[in-house]
Design a protein around this motif. Structure first.
Motif, PDB file in Angstrom:
ATOM      1  N   ASP A 166       0.768  -1.230  -0.046  1.00 56.13           N
ATOM      2  CA  ASP A 166      -0.051   0.009   0.020  1.00 56.13           C
ATOM      3  C   ASP A 166       0.967   1.086   0.167  1.00 56.13           C
ATOM      4  OD1 ASP A 166      -2.422  -1.014   0.078  1.00 56.13           O
ATOM      5  OD2 ASP A 166      -2.352  -1.628   2.069  1.00 56.13           O
ATOM      6  N   ALA A 167       2.153   1.219   0.691  1.00 58.27           N
ATOM      7  CA  ALA A 167       2.788   2.335   0.899  1.00 58.27           C
ATOM      8  C   ALA A 167       3.566   2.665  -0.571  1.00 58.27           C
ATOM      9  CB  ALA A 167       3.795   2.059   1.902  1.00 58.27           C
ATOM     10  N   TYR A 168       4.073   1.875  -1.060  1.00 57.75           N
ATOM     11  CA  TYR A 168       4.615   1.961  -2.754  1.00 57.75           C
ATOM     12  C   TYR A 168       3.452   2.316  -3.605  1.00 57.75           C
ATOM     13  CZ  TYR A 168       8.980  -0.625  -1.439  1.00 57.75           C
ATOM     14  OH  TYR A 168       9.829  -1.043  -1.104  1.00 57.75           O
ATOM     15  N   LEU A 169       2.352   1.886  -3.576  1.00 58.74           N
ATOM     16  CA  LEU A 169       1.257   2.308  -4.274  1.00 58.74           C
ATOM     17  C   LEU A 169       0.819   3.675  -4.153  1.00 58.74           C
ATOM     18  CD1 LEU A 169      -0.879   1.492  -6.644  1.00 58.74           C
ATOM     19  CD2 LEU A 169      -2.377   0.747  -4.945  1.00 58.74           C
TER      20      LEU A 169
ATOM     21  N   ASP B 235       7.512   2.955  -8.519  1.00 57.47           N
ATOM     22  CA  ASP B 235       6.683   2.454  -7.201  1.00 57.47           C
ATOM     23  C   ASP B 235       5.490   1.582  -7.720  1.00 57.47           C
ATOM     24  OD1 ASP B 235       8.366   3.590  -5.286  1.00 57.47           O
ATOM     25  OD2 ASP B 235       6.942   5.267  -4.857  1.00 57.47           O
ATOM     26  N   PHE B 236       4.968   2.027  -8.859  1.00 59.47           N
ATOM     27  CA  PHE B 236       3.796   1.043  -9.225  1.00 59.47           C
ATOM     28  C   PHE B 236       4.233  -0.302  -9.652  1.00 59.47           C
ATOM     29  CE2 PHE B 236       1.566   5.095 -10.760  1.00 59.47           C
ATOM     30  CZ  PHE B 236       0.977   5.405  -9.441  1.00 59.47           C
ATOM     31  N   ASN B 237       5.531  -0.409 -10.178  1.00 58.05           N
ATOM     32  CA  ASN B 237       6.088  -1.707 -10.712  1.00 58.05           C
ATOM     33  C   ASN B 237       6.531  -2.511  -9.443  1.00 58.05           C
ATOM     34  OD1 ASN B 237       6.161  -1.675 -13.544  1.00 58.05           O
ATOM     35  ND2 ASN B 237       7.669  -0.198 -13.539  1.00 58.05           N
ATOM     36  N   LYS B 238       6.873  -1.675  -8.570  1.00 57.48           N
ATOM     37  CA  LYS B 238       7.212  -2.400  -7.031  1.00 57.48           C
ATOM     38  C   LYS B 238       5.903  -2.935  -6.328  1.00 57.48           C
ATOM     39  CE  LYS B 238       9.881  -3.613  -3.600  1.00 57.48           C
ATOM     40  NZ  LYS B 238      10.959  -4.782  -3.753  1.00 57.48           N
TER      41      LYS B 238
ATOM     42  N   SER C  16       5.026  -6.088  -8.246  1.00 55.83           N
ATOM     43  CA  SER C  16       5.972  -7.122  -7.965  1.00 55.83           C
ATOM     44  C   SER C  16       5.577  -7.957  -6.543  1.00 55.83           C
ATOM     45  CB  SER C  16       7.166  -6.872  -8.007  1.00 55.83           C
ATOM     46  OG  SER C  16       7.758  -5.964  -6.768  1.00 55.83           O
ATOM     47  N   LEU C  17       4.937  -6.983  -5.721  1.00 52.13           N
ATOM     48  CA  LEU C  17       4.726  -7.700  -4.258  1.00 52.13           C
ATOM     49  C   LEU C  17       3.373  -8.266  -4.329  1.00 52.13           C
ATOM     50  CD1 LEU C  17       5.890  -4.372  -2.141  1.00 52.13           C
ATOM     51  CD2 LEU C  17       6.789  -6.765  -2.267  1.00 52.13           C
ATOM     52  N   SER C  18       2.492  -7.558  -5.275  1.00 49.74           N
ATOM     53  CA  SER C  18       0.995  -8.009  -5.312  1.00 49.74           C
ATOM     54  C   SER C  18       0.538  -8.177  -6.626  1.00 49.74           C
ATOM     55  CB  SER C  18      -0.001  -7.378  -4.473  1.00 49.74           C
ATOM     56  OG  SER C  18      -1.272  -7.628  -4.531  1.00 49.74           O
ATOM     57  N   LYS C  19       0.974  -9.239  -7.482  1.00 51.41           N
ATOM     58  CA  LYS C  19       0.679  -9.223  -8.898  1.00 51.41           C
ATOM     59  C   LYS C  19      -0.934  -9.398  -9.266  1.00 51.41           C
ATOM     60  CE  LYS C  19       5.024 -11.710 -10.379  1.00 51.41           C
ATOM     61  NZ  LYS C  19       5.762 -11.051  -9.019  1.00 51.41           N
TER      62      LYS C  19
ATOM     63  N   ALA D 241      -3.011  -1.449  -8.831  1.00 51.82           N
ATOM     64  CA  ALA D 241      -1.576  -1.041  -9.277  1.00 51.82           C
ATOM     65  C   ALA D 241      -1.396  -1.253 -10.816  1.00 51.82           C
ATOM     66  CB  ALA D 241      -0.679  -2.237  -8.711  1.00 51.82           C
ATOM     67  N   TRP D 242      -2.099  -2.212 -11.290  1.00 52.20           N
ATOM     68  CA  TRP D 242      -1.911  -2.295 -12.948  1.00 52.20           C
ATOM     69  C   TRP D 242      -2.627  -1.113 -13.541  1.00 52.20           C
ATOM     70  CZ3 TRP D 242       1.388  -5.036 -15.685  1.00 52.20           C
ATOM     71  CH2 TRP D 242       1.927  -6.140 -15.109  1.00 52.20           C
ATOM     72  N   PHE D 243      -3.733  -0.928 -12.959  1.00 56.00           N
ATOM     73  CA  PHE D 243      -4.538   0.299 -13.559  1.00 56.00           C
ATOM     74  C   PHE D 243      -3.807   1.577 -13.295  1.00 56.00           C
ATOM     75  CE2 PHE D 243      -9.212   2.182 -13.334  1.00 56.00           C
ATOM     76  CZ  PHE D 243      -8.916   2.608 -14.724  1.00 56.00           C
ATOM     77  N   ALA D 244      -3.119   1.901 -12.173  1.00 56.72           N
ATOM     78  CA  ALA D 244      -2.378   3.144 -11.978  1.00 56.72           C
ATOM     79  C   ALA D 244      -1.324   3.376 -12.944  1.00 56.72           C
ATOM     80  CB  ALA D 244      -1.957   2.978 -10.461  1.00 56.72           C
ATOM     81  N   LYS D 245      -0.649   1.951 -13.176  1.00 59.62           N
ATOM     82  CA  LYS D 245       0.574   1.899 -13.932  1.00 59.62           C
ATOM     83  C   LYS D 245       0.014   2.184 -15.577  1.00 59.62           C
ATOM     84  CE  LYS D 245       4.074  -1.115 -15.895  1.00 59.62           C
ATOM     85  NZ  LYS D 245       4.595  -2.391 -16.003  1.00 59.62           N
ATOM     86  N   ALA D 246      -0.957   1.778 -15.768  1.00 58.53           N
ATOM     87  CA  ALA D 246      -1.775   1.875 -17.166  1.00 58.53           C
ATOM     88  C   ALA D 246      -1.981   3.242 -17.512  1.00 58.53           C
ATOM     89  CB  ALA D 246      -2.829   1.060 -17.296  1.00 58.53           C
ATOM     90  N   ASP D 247      -2.637   3.833 -16.488  1.00 59.48           N
ATOM     91  CA  ASP D 247      -2.903   5.269 -16.782  1.00 59.48           C
ATOM     92  C   ASP D 247      -1.819   6.364 -16.899  1.00 59.48           C
ATOM     93  OD1 ASP D 247      -5.670   5.185 -16.768  1.00 59.48           O
ATOM     94  OD2 ASP D 247      -6.039   5.381 -14.834  1.00 59.48           O
TER      95      ASP D 247
END
Length: 471
Positions: free
Chosen positions: A313-316, A334-337, A340-343, A348-354
């Motif tokens: 949660d802290a990385y996200l 951070d999104f990639n990390k 990696s912690l919660s595939k 996290a995938w959505f945040a990375k995509a945006d």
């Protein structure tokens, strides 16, 4: 009931602690000599003093020597079990209790202590059987009834536990501990009013119990009586200032009331008490983020990660802050990390995509959107963003599939029908485009104005109006 209960009266001799070593030396010499008969009472008193002063290894030595001389003394075996239990040697304690019971089968104190050892060993059914034997000998033994309730509680059979606790409370209204446990059971079976009543009765009997006020605060907050809950946390803290959990829960309650700066102070106090509490630090960061103080938020998210370097949660959350601050590469890291912690985290995938989309990595964003959609297939916003991205890349068929997913989730979604219409026009699927356009206009007439602005050359076409069924 203490595991060190004994029969001696307050009038018996109690050795000052500073004289204990000298008395031990003397009594050990007597035991080694074998001439103990004239000193039995003195040695017995020393055993009790060792127990009282938590000198359990010394007490065990004395008891083992006494048992060598008096192997059929059930009291010595009982005390040995008590001492071993205090040393967390539960298996050995159980053997000692069983030996004591072989000499005195109906001794209630030994049976109760044996049940405690069995419970500590996880032998819950055996512990219950032992306590039921106590009730056969003494049907009104409140300690046995209470402990059976605790066993049911430990087995998560809370309604059965309540029945036993109520028996004790009905028989002895001043049995404070039973109200505490009733409060716990009622709270965890969603009987919050009864839980509050039980904790109130407990605190009437034990008003300086910090845990009681703390648990009462939890129940009040669950009952949406947040201010009263905060008052209870305050009373817990006034009794025990270093009560980290009370500070933490008070912070949560204050945050719920929008009193964010006070909440920060509470979380900081909780962290000051417990330097390993990453969640308190995370909550501080979260509030700073809500206050739009992103630099402070990043500072505390980073601090929480230092405590727990796998804190998803802290990385996200730090990633979101970096994104808002325009530090896109740090956000992406951070999104990639977090991934990696919660595939299996769609968020996290959505945040990375945006983020990928916003920094021009459009092709990469497609993969991230699809991963997010795989994990959360009923997320409309995900599918819509994916559809628009395909549309932008000119992948019309894939865009149509994604808009169909949007319509599956929201059957009357005019925006998806309108975008399907545009994609079908590009693909020269005029009939399908017109049907989608009709549906979009039906669900949201204002879309017609948008369409006329985007396609001014079409709006006056008689053919188009005829296809729409308007002429």
């Amino acid at each position: 009931m203490s595991i060190f209960d004994s029969d001696h009266s307050d009038d018996e001799f109690e050795l000052p602690e500073q004289d204990l070593d000298e008395e031990l030396k003397y009594c050990k010499s007597i035991l080694e000599s074998g001439y103990v008969y004239d000193s039995i009472e003195r040695i017995d008193e020393l055993v009790q003093n060792c127990i009282d002063y938590d000198r359990l290894e010394d007490a065990l030595y004395l008891l083992e020597k006494l048992i060598e001389i008096f192997p059929y003394n059930s009291e010595y075996w009982l005390k040995k079990g008590i001492v071993l239990n205090g040393l967390f040697k539960f298996s050995e304690a159980l053997l000692a209790y069983e030996q004591s019971l072989s000499l005195n089968p109906n001794d209630i104190e030994t049976l109760i202590d044996k049940a405690a050892a069995e419970e500590n060993l996880g032998m819950l059914n055996q512990a219950q059987e032992t306590l039921e034997r106590v009730l056969e000998l003494d049907p009104e033994n409140d300690d046995a009834l209470f402990t059976i309730g605790l066993l049911f509680q430990r087995k998560s059979k809370l309604r059965e536990a309540i029945l036993y606790f109520k028996k004790v409370a009905d028989r002895d209204p001043n049995y404070a501990e039973v109200y505490y446990e009733l409060g716990f059971c009622y709270e965890n079976t969603a009987q919050l009013d009864k839980a509050l009543d039980a904790y109130d009765k407990f605190l009437d009997l034990d008003p300086y119990n910090a845990n009681g006020w703390y648990n009462r605060g939890i129940v009040l907050v669950k009952l949406n009586k947040t201010e009263q809950g905060i008052n209870s946390y305050d009373l817990a803290i006034s009794i025990r200032d270093n009560f980290a959990s009370a500070w933490y829960n008070k912070g949560n309650a204050l945050a719920d009331l929008g009193r964010l700066n006070e909440a920060i102070d509470c979380f900081k106090k909780a962290y000051e008490i417990d330097k390993n509490d990453e969640t308190a630090v995370y909550n501080i960061a979260n509030i700073y983020e809500e206050l739009n103080d992103l630099s402070s938020a990043v500072k505390y998210y980073t601090e929480s990660i230092k405590i727990n370097d796998e804190y998803y949660d802290a990385y996200l959350s730090r990633g979101f802050c970096y994104d808002s601050m325009g530090k896109y590469q740090l956000a992406l890291r951070d999104f990639n990390k977090a991934i990696s912690l919660s595939k299996d985290s769609a968020e996290a995938w959505f945040a990375k995509a945006d983020l990928e989309y916003s920094i021009g990595q459009v092709r990469e964003s497609i993969y991230s959107y699809r991963e997010a959609a795989r994990l959360e297939p009923d997320n409309y916003e995900l599918w819509f963003n994916l559809a628009e991205t395909y549309f932008e890349l000119g992948e019309w068929l894939e865009a149509l599939k994604a808009f169909d997913e949007c319509i599956r989730i929201k059957p009357e979604d005019a925006a998806s029908y309108y975008n399907k219409a545009k994609a079908n026009f590009v693909l020269s699927r005029t009939k399908e485009a017109i049907e989608c356009l009709k549906t979009a206009f039906m669900y949201d007439p204002s879309i017609r104005t948008e369409f006329e602005k985007e396609y001014p050359e079409i709006k006056s076409s008689k053919l188009f109006r005829r296809l729409l069924g308007e002429i």
